[in-house]
Design a protein around this motif. Structure first.
Motif, PDB file in Angstrom:
ATOM      1  N   THR A 177      49.886  25.632  14.407  1.00  0.00           N
ATOM      2  CA  THR A 177      50.040  25.381  12.962  1.00  0.00           C
ATOM      3  C   THR A 177      49.140  26.316  12.168  1.00  0.00           C
ATOM      4  O   THR A 177      49.495  26.747  11.080  1.00  0.00           O
ATOM      5  N   VAL A 178      47.977  26.625  12.737  1.00  0.00           N
ATOM      6  CA  VAL A 178      47.054  27.537  12.036  1.00  0.00           C
ATOM      7  C   VAL A 178      47.569  28.974  12.137  1.00  0.00           C
ATOM      8  O   VAL A 178      47.701  29.672  11.128  1.00  0.00           O
ATOM      9  N   ILE A 179      47.901  29.392  13.372  1.00  0.00           N
ATOM     10  CA  ILE A 179      48.320  30.794  13.550  1.00  0.00           C
ATOM     11  C   ILE A 179      49.636  31.041  12.815  1.00  0.00           C
ATOM     12  O   ILE A 179      49.783  32.041  12.106  1.00  0.00           O
ATOM     13  N   ALA A 180      50.575  30.130  12.964  1.00  0.00           N
ATOM     14  CA  ALA A 180      51.907  30.339  12.372  1.00  0.00           C
ATOM     15  C   ALA A 180      51.835  30.389  10.853  1.00  0.00           C
ATOM     16  O   ALA A 180      52.590  31.118  10.213  1.00  0.00           O
ATOM     17  N   SER A 181      50.921  29.609  10.282  1.00  0.00           N
ATOM     18  CA  SER A 181      50.830  29.620   8.825  1.00  0.00           C
ATOM     19  C   SER A 181      50.453  31.019   8.336  1.00  0.00           C
ATOM     20  O   SER A 181      50.952  31.471   7.306  1.00  0.00           O
ATOM     21  N   TYR A 182      49.576  31.704   9.085  1.00  0.00           N
ATOM     22  CA  TYR A 182      49.221  33.072   8.690  1.00  0.00           C
ATOM     23  C   TYR A 182      50.366  34.035   9.024  1.00  0.00           C
ATOM     24  O   TYR A 182      50.627  34.971   8.291  1.00  0.00           O
ATOM     25  N   SER A 183      51.024  33.785  10.151  1.00  0.00           N
ATOM     26  CA  SER A 183      52.054  34.706  10.604  1.00  0.00           C
ATOM     27  C   SER A 183      53.288  34.684   9.701  1.00  0.00           C
ATOM     28  O   SER A 183      53.844  35.732   9.384  1.00  0.00           O
ATOM     29  N   PHE A 262      55.210  21.288  23.135  1.00  0.00           N
ATOM     30  CA  PHE A 262      54.516  20.993  21.879  1.00  0.00           C
ATOM     31  C   PHE A 262      54.275  22.275  21.089  1.00  0.00           C
ATOM     32  O   PHE A 262      54.398  22.292  19.865  1.00  0.00           O
ATOM     33  N   ALA A 263      53.923  23.347  21.809  1.00  0.00           N
ATOM     34  CA  ALA A 263      53.680  24.635  21.126  1.00  0.00           C
ATOM     35  C   ALA A 263      54.959  25.107  20.434  1.00  0.00           C
ATOM     36  O   ALA A 263      54.933  25.533  19.276  1.00  0.00           O
ATOM     37  N   ILE A 264      56.084  25.006  21.144  1.00  0.00           N
ATOM     38  CA  ILE A 264      57.373  25.438  20.566  1.00  0.00           C
ATOM     39  C   ILE A 264      57.702  24.590  19.339  1.00  0.00           C
ATOM     40  O   ILE A 264      58.121  25.106  18.299  1.00  0.00           O
ATOM     41  N   MET A 265      57.470  23.277  19.459  1.00  0.00           N
ATOM     42  CA  MET A 265      57.760  22.386  18.328  1.00  0.00           C
ATOM     43  C   MET A 265      56.923  22.785  17.110  1.00  0.00           C
ATOM     44  O   MET A 265      57.412  22.872  15.980  1.00  0.00           O
ATOM     45  N   SER A 266      55.663  23.055  17.368  1.00  0.00           N
ATOM     46  CA  SER A 266      54.749  23.394  16.294  1.00  0.00           C
ATOM     47  C   SER A 266      55.145  24.709  15.611  1.00  0.00           C
ATOM     48  O   SER A 266      55.153  24.806  14.383  1.00  0.00           O
ATOM     49  N   ILE A 267      55.495  25.701  16.419  1.00  0.00           N
ATOM     50  CA  ILE A 267      55.878  27.012  15.864  1.00  0.00           C
ATOM     51  C   ILE A 267      57.164  26.885  15.039  1.00  0.00           C
ATOM     52  O   ILE A 267      57.244  27.346  13.903  1.00  0.00           O
ATOM     53  N   ALA A 268      58.148  26.210  15.628  1.00  0.00           N
ATOM     54  CA  ALA A 268      59.448  26.098  14.946  1.00  0.00           C
ATOM     55  C   ALA A 268      59.317  25.306  13.649  1.00  0.00           C
ATOM     56  O   ALA A 268      59.916  25.657  12.632  1.00  0.00           O
ATOM     57  N   LEU A 269      58.499  24.240  13.693  1.00  0.00           N
ATOM     58  CA  LEU A 269      58.294  23.443  12.480  1.00  0.00           C
ATOM     59  C   LEU A 269      57.672  24.317  11.391  1.00  0.00           C
ATOM     60  O   LEU A 269      58.034  24.227  10.220  1.00  0.00           O
ATOM     61  N   ASN A 270      56.746  25.177  11.804  1.00  0.00           N
ATOM     62  CA  ASN A 270      56.086  26.035  10.836  1.00  0.00           C
ATOM     63  C   ASN A 270      57.027  27.061  10.219  1.00  0.00           C
ATOM     64  O   ASN A 270      56.900  27.399   9.046  1.00  0.00           O
ATOM     65  N   VAL A 271      57.978  27.558  11.014  1.00  0.00           N
ATOM     66  CA  VAL A 271      58.966  28.502  10.465  1.00  0.00           C
ATOM     67  C   VAL A 271      59.765  27.794   9.373  1.00  0.00           C
ATOM     68  O   VAL A 271      59.974  28.331   8.281  1.00  0.00           O
ATOM     69  N   TYR A 272      60.166  26.557   9.687  1.00  0.00           N
ATOM     70  CA  TYR A 272      60.971  25.788   8.723  1.00  0.00           C
ATOM     71  C   TYR A 272      60.150  25.517   7.458  1.00  0.00           C
ATOM     72  O   TYR A 272      60.629  25.683   6.342  1.00  0.00           O
ATOM     73  N   VAL A 273      58.880  25.126   7.670  1.00  0.00           N
ATOM     74  CA  VAL A 273      58.006  24.805   6.535  1.00  0.00           C
ATOM     75  C   VAL A 273      57.746  26.055   5.682  1.00  0.00           C
ATOM     76  O   VAL A 273      57.639  25.967   4.461  1.00  0.00           O
ATOM     77  N   SER A 274      57.688  27.222   6.339  1.00  0.00           N
ATOM     78  CA  SER A 274      57.387  28.471   5.623  1.00  0.00           C
ATOM     79  C   SER A 274      58.353  28.726   4.478  1.00  0.00           C
ATOM     80  O   SER A 274      57.994  29.334   3.477  1.00  0.00           O
ATOM     81  N   ALA A 275      59.564  28.257   4.644  1.00  0.00           N
ATOM     82  CA  ALA A 275      60.572  28.484   3.603  1.00  0.00           C
ATOM     83  C   ALA A 275      60.317  27.616   2.378  1.00  0.00           C
ATOM     84  O   ALA A 275      60.809  27.896   1.297  1.00  0.00           O
ATOM     85  N   LYS A 276      59.548  26.552   2.569  1.00  0.00           N
ATOM     86  CA  LYS A 276      59.392  25.568   1.490  1.00  0.00           C
ATOM     87  C   LYS A 276      58.075  25.674   0.746  1.00  0.00           C
ATOM     88  O   LYS A 276      57.935  25.098  -0.326  1.00  0.00           O
ATOM     89  N   VAL A 277      57.082  26.298   1.344  1.00  0.00           N
ATOM     90  CA  VAL A 277      55.764  26.317   0.707  1.00  0.00           C
ATOM     91  C   VAL A 277      55.366  27.751   0.371  1.00  0.00           C
ATOM     92  O   VAL A 277      55.942  28.707   0.878  1.00  0.00           O
ATOM     93  N   THR A 278      54.350  27.840  -0.507  1.00  0.00           N
ATOM     94  CA  THR A 278      53.972  29.184  -0.961  1.00  0.00           C
ATOM     95  C   THR A 278      52.542  29.550  -0.594  1.00  0.00           C
ATOM     96  O   THR A 278      52.062  30.599  -0.980  1.00  0.00           O
ATOM     97  N   ASP A 279      51.835  28.678   0.104  1.00  0.00           N
ATOM     98  CA  ASP A 279      50.502  29.106   0.541  1.00  0.00           C
ATOM     99  C   ASP A 279      50.181  28.562   1.927  1.00  0.00           C
ATOM    100  O   ASP A 279      50.787  27.599   2.409  1.00  0.00           O
ATOM    101  N   ARG A 281      47.603  27.040   3.258  1.00  0.00           N
ATOM    102  CA  ARG A 281      47.052  25.695   3.482  1.00  0.00           C
ATOM    103  C   ARG A 281      48.139  24.628   3.461  1.00  0.00           C
ATOM    104  O   ARG A 281      48.126  23.700   4.268  1.00  0.00           O
ATOM    105  N   ALA A 282      49.064  24.775   2.516  1.00  0.00           N
ATOM    106  CA  ALA A 282      50.165  23.809   2.447  1.00  0.00           C
ATOM    107  C   ALA A 282      50.965  23.851   3.739  1.00  0.00           C
ATOM    108  O   ALA A 282      51.374  22.814   4.274  1.00  0.00           O
ATOM    109  N   SER A 283      51.156  25.056   4.248  1.00  0.00           N
ATOM    110  CA  SER A 283      51.897  25.215   5.499  1.00  0.00           C
ATOM    111  C   SER A 283      51.177  24.501   6.640  1.00  0.00           C
ATOM    112  O   SER A 283      51.790  23.824   7.460  1.00  0.00           O
ATOM    113  N   GLN A 284      49.846  24.621   6.677  1.00  0.00           N
ATOM    114  CA  GLN A 284      49.082  23.968   7.743  1.00  0.00           C
ATOM    115  C   GLN A 284      49.183  22.451   7.630  1.00  0.00           C
ATOM    116  O   GLN A 284      49.275  21.743   8.627  1.00  0.00           O
TER     117      GLN A 284
END
Lengths: 345, 307
Positions: A177-183, A262-279, A281-284
């Motif tokens: 969740t931390v790495i993906a938010s930056y990525s 769990f890692a795959i779930m976390s990464i994929a969730l973050n990709v989906y969340v990336s479309a909805k948030v603009t920063d 921290r919100a992504s995390q």
């Protein structure tokens, strides 16, 4: 899918992450907490819980300065020593630790005895006896007996160690969740996605490449953490248990099957969340929802509804895998050029 | 090189690009000018195969945008400088370019040479190993341009290449584009800077969702203003001005900074008659020449502003 392109993207992202101190802190601190802090906090539980104590344990001040190993000791006075695998006859021992040895016609005072046989007219005073067999001809005075039940100890240790798995699974669930938010969100806010999307790569190659750059460090951190955890637990408990409690099949299964899921779930969730948030921290914050299935498992285990056996873990794996399929499908739908440029916030 | 046929793109019912039909030849520098929201960036994104059209078709060479595997071929052929440089701040200038070179499939040795060539030309080679976060805005823009060129694209899209740059950095970027033009590159330029468009572009398209006009800056000026003669007289009197206005072939006459600006269909044919009328009314002609209208005046007239 061209894996050379995937690997180019993954390598670039990993190079970028290596320069991000927040990512590095997460990659180091969380595994260290899980591998070092948690085992040390659980060791006393294993020490005391695996054994039945009769009598008040004696406060001992042991500072062994010399070690005797694999020897036959006769008519000797020993003070402040560690004695392992020895046969001791007609001696006097004070303020020492004695492991896996046999005492014959020997006096012991103020010591700790672990896996020891006491025979011939020996006398033990003011000591703690862990799994010590005292012959009827010998006597003990002011001693505490700490005995294991050979059938229960393994079960108890497994229960204690298995409960740690749930903490351990936080590593592959939370680090992404931390790495993906930056990525993903980081790249979006930096506006570097558009030139990247203009390259001759497919959406899938970019998505897999970016995901790999998160998956690889996460799993490396998980595996290293598991190895350190195993060493600490085994070294710390072997002297009192007489066996190495980890790795068990449940642990190996969890680390190598549940962890990646769990890692795959976390990464994929973050990709989906990336479309909805603009920063970032919100992504995390949204990304941390990934621990919900883990919390569910913890609650069920604490309530005693399930035990962390391979059988239950298989069912849980199926549950996590199904969530994975759903979220990965959503992330693939989300990570398309058109979607990113037109609909991402 | 570029061909669009009735290209249209809407976003949630709002038309961003409306029935755009356009052709850009190989080796041409084509400029798109228009107000914010005119559809310039959307057009570039469609042509770079980043988004698809709602209707109509677009081609780069023989490849159709939005159709596989044509889209992949197009992305390989084109270079894009988007509105924001979008560089990887934590990575060095060299690493940024190297990454894109690898994605475009430029071979190792060739890639290193190309990066050195670009960074040397842009005078950034000495700072190649420094992180982008330490670079000024102008330097970032140069790196972004180098990134768009790392694979030697046949067609280069530049979206506002000098926006937000200081005059010196903007001049460096413009010179670089001029050099590319001299080398025969095909360039599609989106800009708000009309002087830049006038200086760099062979042809200009004025876009405001629909394509309003296309042509060279001179053609556009002639088409929308006619030709204008600038007449300077030693002592300009109302009598002289009236005499000129009364000529039946003269259109609009403006007095500006002591000059008469006279709109005509054919100055070469009519200028002698104007000179004769001035002299008959006691005027002494100092100069007579063609007045060139700037692109700004054409643009404002077309977009609906006032001159």
């Amino acid at each position: 899918m061209r894996f050379d392109k995937v690997w180019i993207v993954a390598r670039k992202d990993m190079a970028e992450l290596r320069t991000n101190k927040y990512v590095l802190y997460t990659l180091v601190f969380m595994p260290v907490i899980m591998a070092v802090v948690i085992p040390f906090s659980f060791l006393p539980v294993i020490y005391t819980g695996a054994f039945e104590t009769s009598g008040e344990q004696v406060e001992l001040d042991l500072t062994p300065s010399v070690t005797f190993a694999d020897q036959k000791i006769n008519r000797t006075m020993i003070v402040n020593a560690t004695i392992e695998n020895c046969t001791i006859r007609s001696s006097y021992i004070y303020a020492s630790r004695i492991f896996n040895s046999t005492l014959l016609d020997t006096r012991v005072n103020g010591s700790e005895l672990v896996n020891v046989s006491v025979v011939d007219v020996s006398v033990i005073r003011n000591s703690n006896l862990w799994n010590v067999d005292v012959s009827p001809s010998s006597t003990t005075v002011n001693c505490a007996y700490v005995d294991e039940d050979p059938n229960d100890v393994r079960i108890f240790v497994d229960i204690v160690l298995n409960s740690m798995i749930l903490f351990f699974m936080m590593i592959p669930a939370v680090i992404p969740t931390v790495i993906a938010s930056y990525s993903f969100v980081g790249e979006k806010t930096n506006k570097s996605l558009e030139p990247l999307l203009a390259t001759p790569t497919t959406d899938g190659e970019l998505l897999v490449g970016k995901s790999l750059s998160i998956f690889i460090p996460t799993m490396i951190a998980t595996f290293i953490s598991f190895v350190v955890f195993t060493i600490i637990i085994d070294v710390g408990t072997y002297p009192v248990l007489g066996f190495y409690p980890v790795p068990t099949p449940v642990w190996v299964y969890s680390i190598f099957v549940l962890g990646p899921l769990f890692a795959i779930m976390s990464i994929a969730l973050n990709v989906y969340v990336s479309a909805k948030v603009t920063d970032v921290r919100a992504s995390q914050q949204f990304g941390s929802l990934v621990i919900m299935p883990l919390v569910l498992l913890m609650v069920l285990a604490i309530m005693g509804i399930i035990s962390l056996s391979i059988g239950y873990l298989l069912v849980f794996t199926l549950f996590v895998a199904l969530i994975d399929v759903g979220i990965v499908y959503l992330s693939i739908k989300t990570f398309k050029r058109e979607e990113i440029l037109v609909r991402w916030k | 090189m570029i061909r669009t046929e009735e290209l249209t793109r809407t976003f949630n019912g709002t038309v961003a690009v409306d029935s755009l039909s356009l052709e850009v030849s190989e080796g041409e520098v084509f400029g798109f000018i228009g107000p914010n929201g005119a559809g310039k960036t959307t057009t570039v994104r469609i042509l770079c195969c980043l988004i698809g059209p709602t209707s109509g078709r677009a081609f780069i060479g023989e490849n159709e945008c939005g159709r596989e595997p044509d889209s992949m071929n197009i992305r390989q052929m084109v270079g894009l400088l988007p509105e924001s440089p979008g560089l990887y701040e934590r990575l060095s200038a060299y690493r940024n370019l190297d990454f894109y070179g690898q994605l475009y499939g430029v071979k190792d040795g060739e890639r290193a040479e190309r990066i050195k060539e670009l960074l040397t030309t842009l005078k950034i080679w000495k700072r190649k190993d420094e992180a982008i976060s330490t670079f000024s805005k102008g330097m970032r823009q140069k790196i972004a341009i180098a990134r768009a060129l790392v694979h030697k694209p046949r067609l280069l899209f530049l979206d506002e290449p000098t926006a937000g740059l200081d005059p010196e950095a903007a001049r460096t970027v413009r010179r670089f584009i001029l050099n590319l033009k001299k080398e025969g590159g095909t360039i599609f330029l989106n800009t708000h800077n009309l002087h830049e468009a006038e200086r760099l572009c062979d042809r200009i398209g004025v876009l405001n969702t629909r394509l309003i006009a296309v042509g060279s800056p001179e053609e556009l000026a002639r088409r929308y203003w006619g030709r204008t003669t600038a007449l300077r007289v030693k002592m300009l009197t109302p009598r002289i001005a009236e005499a000129v206005k009364s000529l039946d072939f003269v259109g609009n006459v403006q007095e500006q900074d002591g000059e008469l600006l006279i709109s005509l269909d054919d100055p070469d044919e009519r200028n002698p008659a104007i000179a004769k009328a001035v002299m008959e009314n006691g005027g002494e002609i100092q100069s007579i020449s063609e007045f060139k209208r700037g692109l700004e005046e054409v643009y404002l007239k077309l977009i609906g502003g006032s001159t």
